[in-house]
Design a protein around this motif. Sequence first.
Motif, PDB file in Angstrom:
ATOM      1  N   THR A   1       4.754  -6.997   2.296  1.00  0.00           N
ATOM      2  CA  THR A   1       4.186  -6.247   1.169  1.00  0.00           C
ATOM      3  C   THR A   1       4.915  -6.609  -0.115  1.00  0.00           C
TER       4      THR A   1
ATOM      5  N   SER B   1      -0.780 -10.162   4.384  1.00  0.00           N
ATOM      6  CA  SER B   1       0.109  -9.526   3.401  1.00  0.00           C
ATOM      7  C   SER B   1      -0.682  -8.658   2.429  1.00  0.00           C
ATOM      8  N   LYS B   2       0.058  -7.768   1.748  1.00  0.00           N
ATOM      9  CA  LYS B   2      -0.567  -6.847   0.784  1.00  0.00           C
ATOM     10  C   LYS B   2       0.163  -6.881  -0.548  1.00  0.00           C
TER      11      LYS B   2
ATOM     12  N   ALA C   1       9.181  -2.335  -0.019  1.00  0.00           N
ATOM     13  CA  ALA C   1       8.597  -3.660  -0.257  1.00  0.00           C
ATOM     14  C   ALA C   1       9.307  -4.732   0.551  1.00  0.00           C
TER      15      ALA C   1
END
Length: 422
Positions: free
Chosen positions: A181, A215-216, A272
């Motif tokens: 992320t 993924s983001k 993150a």
Amino acid sequence: MNALSRRRFLQLLGLSSAAAAAPTLLRAQAQSVVPAATTNRVVVVGGGFAGATVAKYLRLWGGAAVDVTLVEANPSHVSCILSNLVLNNSMSLSQITFNYAALQQKYGVRIVTGKAVGIEGKALRLADGQRLDYERLVLAPGIAFLPVPGLKMNKVPHAWQAGPQTTLLQRQLAAMPAGGTFVMTIPPAPYRCPPGPYERACLVADYLKRNKPGSKVIVLDANPKIMAEEHTFSTAFNQTHAGIIEYRPGVTLNQVDSRQRIAKTSQGDVKASVLNVIPTQQAGGIVASAGLIPAGQRWAPVNPLSYESTLLPGVHIIGDAQGTGQPKSGHIANAEAKVCADAILRAFAGEAPDPAPVTNSACYSPITANTASWLTAVYAYNPNTGLMEVVPDSFGEAPAPTQGNYEKMFDWAAGLFGDTFA
Ligand SMILES: Cc1cc2nc3c(=O)[nH]c(=O)nc-3n(C[C@H](O)[C@H](O)[C@H](O)COP(=O)(O)OP(=O)(O)OC[C@H]3O[C@@H](n4cnc5c(N)ncnc54)[C@H](O)[C@@H]3O)c2cc1C
């Protein structure tokens, strides 16, 4: 940038330096390399889009009537413009790094590499103890960041001043595992480059889609909504990068756990894999330390006809540091610099500044690795309000991102880089 675009960009950079030597400019240029024999001394702090342009145009238009010294902390300038393309490996930092050889050799600007630390009477003081006397001082130091509790920039980069910070973020993205992320925080406006953070979110999403499946990207925006090209970016977030970008408006960043990469916000903690915190900004350090920002404000008040400080006569403030309300972009910094150079030369001649200055801003935003949108506006002085205001009907946005816009972005950038540094 693909190989064709890169070749064309480099060709255009060459052309823009050649354009500075075009016949129409030769007379002014020949005049400008004559060493100054004058007491009209201008010292400029900062060699970015604002400072390099004002130094060049003071000599181009003023010739031997003006002596110009540019004080810059670094031997070269790394452009923030196009720097988001370094994050997805489309460009290298060396392609957007510019030195001051042309300003020195073609225009006779004296270059001093050093850090300005204060103003004493009519002299600028540098960190190494030098004092540079001036009749007019131009401050163009860009931005400074307000502190964020817990933020360690060597672990959590902002990459909002291009250079080592850009490289750090690029490396962190390259090392990010698939399915990770990327979290970025956007500060409250006004900040440098209104569309820039949204452009970055799009480019990172595009890169992750192709290189790190699953993924983001989470965008934590302190503002209540997207601050530029709202239609373009909401379409990009909801359609082009749907399922990858999650946009959360109205989120205040309170603290950062830099080791664990956690953003502690008004809406809870966000963890993150790669954390990109863009802190709240104000005018660059020398403007604040010289007392040119009123208490409770972040930018320097100036007269928009001349960019002269309303707090200290003889000192002009241009680029991101000024507080006229115009957007903080490199393109408009270049335009403000020309208005300022003209006003200073008129002042030396005992004349008032142009009563009707006009500036403009244009900006291309890549949305993927081969499409871009654009945004443009013209600003004119309104004598009734004393402000620079958008000229009605001059505001325009690309209807949709296209590959053609992506190619034109490099023509536009090469023109601006050439006009500033070549
Ligand atoms: C990711 C990103 C993308 C962007 N894209 C665009 C775009 O597409 N189009 C656009 O128009 N704008 C864009 N911008 C905005 C643009 O980069 C800035 O608005 C522009 O750089 C402002 O110019 P400036 O001269 O005011 O400041 P800067 O470019 O920051 O230059 C300031 C200079 O002053 C020097 N300096 C500072 N303090 C001192 C001191 N005390 N002594 C000596 N030297 C000093 C610094 O070293 C620096 O070289 C982008 C910005 C970012 C972050």
